[in-house]
Design a protein around this motif. Structure first.
Motif, PDB file in Angstrom:
ATOM      1  N   TYR A  48       0.731  -1.142   0.110  1.00  0.00           N
ATOM      2  CA  TYR A  48       0.065  -0.047   0.081  1.00  0.00           C
ATOM      3  C   TYR A  48       0.913   1.093  -0.023  1.00  0.00           C
ATOM      4  N   THR A  57       2.768   7.457   2.925  1.00  0.00           N
ATOM      5  CA  THR A  57       2.601   6.058   3.732  1.00  0.00           C
ATOM      6  C   THR A  57       2.972   4.902   2.842  1.00  0.00           C
ATOM      7  N   ILE A  59       3.068   0.775   3.294  1.00  0.00           N
ATOM      8  CA  ILE A  59       2.802  -0.663   4.247  1.00  0.00           C
ATOM      9  C   ILE A  59       3.005  -1.691   3.225  1.00  0.00           C
ATOM     10  N   LYS A  72      -6.846  -6.031   6.577  1.00  0.00           N
ATOM     11  CA  LYS A  72      -5.841  -5.409   7.049  1.00  0.00           C
ATOM     12  C   LYS A  72      -4.671  -5.895   6.193  1.00  0.00           C
ATOM     13  N   GLY A  74      -0.337  -6.347   6.944  1.00  0.00           N
ATOM     14  CA  GLY A  74       0.710  -6.220   7.971  1.00  0.00           C
ATOM     15  C   GLY A  74       0.669  -7.483   8.850  1.00  0.00           C
ATOM     16  N   LEU A  78       2.037  -4.179  13.584  1.00  0.00           N
ATOM     17  CA  LEU A  78       2.238  -3.317  12.725  1.00  0.00           C
ATOM     18  C   LEU A  78       1.552  -3.455  11.470  1.00  0.00           C
ATOM     19  N   SER A  79       0.282  -3.759  11.792  1.00  0.00           N
ATOM     20  CA  SER A  79      -0.674  -3.814  10.759  1.00  0.00           C
ATOM     21  C   SER A  79      -1.737  -2.677  10.602  1.00  0.00           C
ATOM     22  N   ALA A  80      -2.292  -2.360   9.548  1.00  0.00           N
ATOM     23  CA  ALA A  80      -3.245  -1.356   9.528  1.00  0.00           C
ATOM     24  C   ALA A  80      -4.530  -1.864   8.730  1.00  0.00           C
ATOM     25  N   ARG A  81      -5.443  -1.170   9.303  1.00  0.00           N
ATOM     26  CA  ARG A  81      -6.926  -1.391   8.836  1.00  0.00           C
ATOM     27  C   ARG A  81      -7.446  -0.813   7.539  1.00  0.00           C
ATOM     28  N   PHE A  82      -7.866  -1.099   6.739  1.00  0.00           N
ATOM     29  CA  PHE A  82      -8.319  -0.321   5.716  1.00  0.00           C
ATOM     30  C   PHE A  82      -9.995  -0.479   5.536  1.00  0.00           C
ATOM     31  N   ASP A 100     -10.809   3.780   2.106  1.00  0.00           N
ATOM     32  CA  ASP A 100     -10.497   4.798   2.844  1.00  0.00           C
ATOM     33  C   ASP A 100     -11.029   6.001   1.990  1.00  0.00           C
TER      34      ASP A 100
END
Length: 119
Positions: A48, A57, A59, A72, A74, A78-82, A100
């Motif tokens: 991403y 950014t 990821i 998610k 990651g 260290l993970s991100a939610r989309f 997003d």
């Protein structure tokens, strides 16, 4: 020591990557939109990138926890939610989705296991 740590992290990433679930295969592909690029491989490996307000950014990692409202990328903390407000759909021959708040278009499809290509 650094090299060993990098090898351990790489091994962890590979071990945690699982194929995208069958019911979310429409997410597979390279998606682009204003200031955003999202690349989800059939094996779950994902990247991403987003540029906004002069900041970038990035990821990388496995895509997981797919739900009707998002996914998610990651590992662990260290993970991100989309947030997906519009799931992938084919509109006038072109695949689109909204992640997003950004409208994305699939610009590349990838071969799926078994040799098929998701267009």
């Amino acid at each position: 020591m650094k090299r060993l740590l990098m090898l351990l992290v790489l091994g962890l990433l590979v071990a945690c990557t699982k194929p995208v679930p069958t019911d979310h295969r429409d997410y597979i592909g390279l998606w682009e939109g204003p200031g955003m690029r999202l690349d989800i491989q059939p094996d779950g490996d994902s990247r991403y990138e987003r540029e906004r307000e002069g900041r970038s950014t990035r990821i990388s990692g496995p895509a997981h926890d797919f739900t009707t409202s998002g996914f998610k990328i990651g590992i662990g903390p260290l993970s991100a939610r989309f947030k997906v407000s519009r799931a992938p759909a084919q509109v006038e021959g072109q695949w689109t989705m909204t992640v997003d708040g950004v409208a994305l278009v699939r610009v590349r499809a990838y071969a799926e296991p078994g040799g098929g290509v998701r267009l």
